[in-house]
Enzyme design. Structure first.
Site, PDB file in Angstrom:
ATOM      1  CD  GLU A 118       3.237  -6.253   6.241  1.00 48.46           C
ATOM      2  OE1 GLU A 118       2.585  -6.123   5.309  1.00 48.46           O
ATOM      3  OE2 GLU A 118       3.791  -7.218   6.404  1.00 48.46           O
ATOM      4  N   GLY A 143       0.944  -5.130   1.003  1.00 43.99           N
ATOM      5  CA  GLY A 143      -0.580  -4.955   0.254  1.00 43.99           C
ATOM      6  C   GLY A 143      -0.457  -5.586  -0.796  1.00 43.99           C
ATOM      7  N   GLY A 148       0.957  -1.089   0.195  1.00 41.42           N
ATOM      8  CA  GLY A 148      -0.074   0.164   0.072  1.00 41.42           C
ATOM      9  C   GLY A 148       0.859   1.262   0.175  1.00 41.42           C
ATOM     10  CG  ASP A 166      -2.332  -4.883   6.567  1.00 35.67           C
ATOM     11  OD1 ASP A 166      -1.217  -5.134   6.176  1.00 35.67           O
ATOM     12  OD2 ASP A 166      -2.810  -3.711   6.799  1.00 35.67           O
TER      13      ASP A 166
END
Length: 380
Positions: free
Chosen positions: A140, A117, A68, A148
């Site tokens: 992450e 992401g 992301g 996530d």
């Protein structure tokens, strides 16, 4: 829809097939809110369109997708607009859910970097094609975040405790390793991708799932991971990463290192000791809970956790990690809490609760899904 978001997602219409290309090569195809919104719009439209049987997703340049657009998220937090950052994540998780429950085959061509992401927009789909150029990671914990985009669902389903290893350490996997552990469904040399895409576009009136499987099986190779691959350390990984706490995992690895000194074990211990203590503890619990939950439940829970991360009341490690790794690039984050033992269980617990005191904050509302194939029903 803004011209920018259209140019960031290139669309090629073929009979029965749509080819979508993530097109921010200078940013390694990092997903902006515009791109995520556009992908969601296109995936919904193609699901309702009987002339679309197959969706191919790929990236322009040397990345499939590096994650992301974290810089935009951190900028919003810095402006005191953490809710906008949390909303960005909610839209991304909705896209992950739609891909996980999609009624038509999605073929993702992973000819380059796949991180964070970027994993969320491919791993949930039916077919994932790795190549000799593929580099996969969930980095992450080094950024003060946690894996996530539904990673607590897909990492927890890798062989043994390999998912804990990948999620906690941010270890990089190549295409052969992705294939071996199940993150990729096929491996195709990059020189064969153009021909593969042309053959996939000949789906015609065939059953798309059977057709795509047959074509991909004809192209796929079965490379073995290199001799030093972590995939061949599954016995050590299972012994150590099956432990109940991060502290016990590190102790187990240190015991292994005293019996048999080893560069791989040293690097693994180093990665854990450099990561955010808060992130490590959140990640371990997230993957453990994910093992017992469906993909929708995982995404709803991850949305709660990421909202707390963005709000930054318990720890501000995400902003600090992004500063150290992505902005100033001094690679020297000042984590707070600094030590694992200072990240208490009651602090970890907070990340898994609703953001109650925040006016108007709601749990993630996943869109209703219909005509689900058996492969999607199995994930619920």
């Amino acid at each position: 829809m803004a011209l920018e978001s259209r140019s960031q997602i290139l669309v090629e219409d073929k009979p029965y097939v749509r080819i979508l290309t993530l097109n921010r090569p200078k940013q390694l195809n990092a997903l902006s809110l515009n791109m995520i919104t556009r992908l969601l719009q296109l995936f919904f439209a193609y699901e309702e369109d009987p002339t679309v049987k197959l969706v191919i997703l790929k990236g322009q340049g040397r990345a499939f997708c590096a994650g992301g657009d974290v810089s935009a998220v951190v900028r919003d937090i810095g402006l005191g607009k953490w809710r906008r950052s949390a909303d960005f994540m909610s839209v991304e998780y909705t896209l992950n859910y739609v891909m996980a429950t999609y009624s038509k085959p999605q073929v993702s061509i992973l000819n380059g970097i796949v991180m964070g992401g970027g994993a969320g927009v491919c791993v949930h789909g039916r077919f994932r094609i790795a190549t000799e150029n593929t580099v996969f990671a969930m980095p992450e914990t080094a950024l003060g975040l946690f894996p996530d985009v539904g990673a607590s669902y897909f990492l927890s389903r890798l062989p043994g405790f390999f998912g804990e290893y990948v999620g906690l350490t941010g270890a990089r996997l190549n295409g052969a390793e992705m294939l071996a552990c199940g993150l990729a469904t096929h491996f195709v040399p990059s020189t064969r991708l153009t021909a593969l895409q042309e053959d996939l576009c000949r789906v015609g009136s065939s059953d798309p799932l059977t057709f795509a499987s047959t074509i991909l099986d004809a192209y796929t190779q079965h490379p073995h991971p290199e001799r030093q691959s972590a995939f061949y350390r599954l016995d050590v990984i299972d012994r150590c990463f099956s432990r109940r706490t991060i502290e016990e995992i590190i102790s187990a690895l240190e015991r292994e290192a005293t019996h048999k000194p080893d560069d791989w074990i040293s690097a693994t211990i180093g990665a854990l000791k450099n990561a955010s203590p808060a992130s490590l503890k959140i990640t371990l619990r997230s993957i453990r809970e994910g093992r017992l939950q469906g993909v929708g439940q995982c995404l709803i829970r991850e949305n709660r956790t990421v909202s707390h991360v963005m709000k930054g009341e318990i720890s501000k490690d995400f902003v600090e990690g992004c500063r150290a790794i992505l902005i100033d690039k001094d690679r020297n984050p000042k984590w707070e809490p600094r030590r694992l033992e200072d990240m208490k269980d009651n602090m970890v617990e907070q990340y898994f609760k609703r953001v109650e005191e925040e006016d108007g904050w709601e749990d993630l509302k996943l869109p209703p899904r219909k005509h689900l194939p058996a492969s999607a029903i199995a994930k619920l």
